[in-house]
Scaffold this active site. Sequence first.
Site, PDB file in Angstrom:
ATOM      1  N   LYS A 228      34.375  -4.037 -33.881  1.00 22.12           N
ATOM      2  CA  LYS A 228      35.765  -4.033 -33.439  1.00 22.12           C
ATOM      3  C   LYS A 228      36.050  -2.688 -32.782  1.00 22.12           C
ATOM      4  O   LYS A 228      36.326  -1.700 -33.459  1.00 22.12           O
ATOM      5  CB  LYS A 228      36.748  -4.254 -34.592  1.00 22.12           C
ATOM      6  N   GLU A 303      34.017   7.725 -41.843  1.00 22.21           N
ATOM      7  CA  GLU A 303      34.105   9.050 -41.222  1.00 22.21           C
ATOM      8  C   GLU A 303      35.550   9.218 -40.805  1.00 22.21           C
ATOM      9  O   GLU A 303      36.010   8.612 -39.836  1.00 22.21           O
ATOM     10  CB  GLU A 303      33.147   9.133 -40.025  1.00 22.21           C
ATOM     11  N   CYS A 337      37.379  14.550 -34.018  1.00 18.45           N
ATOM     12  CA  CYS A 337      37.585  14.762 -35.448  1.00 18.45           C
ATOM     13  C   CYS A 337      36.997  16.082 -35.919  1.00 18.45           C
ATOM     14  O   CYS A 337      37.324  16.553 -37.007  1.00 18.45           O
ATOM     15  CB  CYS A 337      36.992  13.606 -36.244  1.00 18.45           C
ATOM     16  N   GLU A 434      45.704  17.356 -38.748  1.00 22.02           N
ATOM     17  CA  GLU A 434      45.039  17.349 -37.442  1.00 22.02           C
ATOM     18  C   GLU A 434      46.066  17.203 -36.329  1.00 22.02           C
ATOM     19  O   GLU A 434      46.814  16.226 -36.301  1.00 22.02           O
ATOM     20  CB  GLU A 434      44.079  16.158 -37.362  1.00 22.02           C
TER      21      GLU A 434
END
Length: 534
Positions: A228, A303, A337, A434
């Site tokens: 996906k 992750e 990331c 973040e």
Amino acid sequence: MARIAVAGYSRLFSSLSRPRHSILLFSPPIHTTPLLSRQMSVDAQSLADRLSSSGLLKIKGLIGGKWTDAYDGKTIPVKNPATGEIVAEVPCMGARETNDAIFHANNTFKSWSKVTAHERSKCLRKWFNLLIAHKEELGQLITLEQGKPLKEAMGEVDYGASFIEFFAEEAKRVYGDIIPAPLADRRLFVLKQPVGVVGAISPWNFPLAMITRKVGPALACGCTVVIKPSELTPLTALAAAELSLQAGIPPGAVNVVMGNASEIGDALLASPQVRKITFTGSTAVGKKLMAGAAQTVKKVSLELGGNAPCIVFDDADLDVAVKATLAAKFRNSGQTCVCANRIIVQEGIYAKFADAFLKAVQNLKVGDGFSEGVTQGPLINEAAVHKVESFVEDAISKGAKVILGGKRHSLGRTFYEPTVITDVKSDMLLSREEVFGPVAPLLLFKTEEEAIVLANDTDAGLAAYIFTNSVQRTWRVSEALEYGLVGVNEGIISTEVAPFGGVKQSGLGREGSKYGMDEYLELKYVCLGDMNRK
């Protein structure tokens, strides 16, 4: 029906020749071949036409080896973030299509898992060769739908293909074991077998590499996959899937569905035939997947988000620290990331570093990814810009100072100025979460112990960076940092041969390297008795 719908626009871009193992940099890495001098003017329509004629612009999902529309005919637009133009419309799929993809993946697993490791390796090697052969087209697709500069997109193709090459080789190295038995008439064996059907959910920021990093080891082990991709960037995944078919990977081994994320995710979680979920994305979504996977006790590798500290000590080489921090912070316009989210600088070098870093950031060129010399593309969408703006406003309200940038770029849309902010404190959003954008916050520290406390003061634990010329400090700080990846005097640390993953709320498991194979294998213990025993 899914369709191509591209408005015309004219941009320059350069064809590149780069080593296939070069890592994703916004500026050329050391061993890069210079840009070819030939330049061409191209508009989106002609580019889409050429990609379509090459067979790589796919606008349907892939289920059981067949290109398929959504069963209800619904579509979703894929937009170029640099222009807002619709590149294509793809199927908006949901639970029914996903369940069919799982069915085909499960059927194919029964045969693919029995194929020898040597044959699986040959198929993966052919897929790798095709990815490299179509590097230019794949790079153009990435730039069209994700926005990163073409040079960087080409680097992603090299990086993404490297996982397929690596795991083609590792497919032949899935070794078992023999255990000395405690009884003379016993023989004890340990086998490694593929876990089964894998649900692979990938993000938009690396639309090729985050897929190959998951699918490569899965196929190498004998698993089959239902991918996906992000609804924002599905075209690269579809192109890669087409090349997997051309490589001889059997229909049903690689399936691609996109559209209604919650329906697709729920179907993958609910199916007892899906034995493994692998996900790259936000911590919030990762927690939901982890909880959902408990229904059928699936293997999970996650992750998730990061909050990477970049610690610059007084004894660091200033030039090395500035260049590497620039790469770690502004690659993909800060949308990775492992971006340096907090730049923590010791007081003795703080002023010099801030001045040199500011000058380096001023030289970054913002623009459409197809324009020559651009190093900073757009943010992925309006929501991403709003998040960056809110973080900057929060910092300013709490006493931080913007010394460069701090607002939307004059180009408009989702372009944001490369930004440097000083006097940042640990209670600001820029330190806690973040930012996922081109904003570099500078924090000051005095002692090594203080730097470690600052760096570890977060729920995240993915990547960290330190800059020092002291070998003793390198060991002390690397071991003290609560992160899965640590770069020492280096800003680009991702590679297919090393394990990638985080600790704390940055995830579970590892991707890449020989350790990444274990995520797709089950251990089976066999006790063989003596049949002649009376």
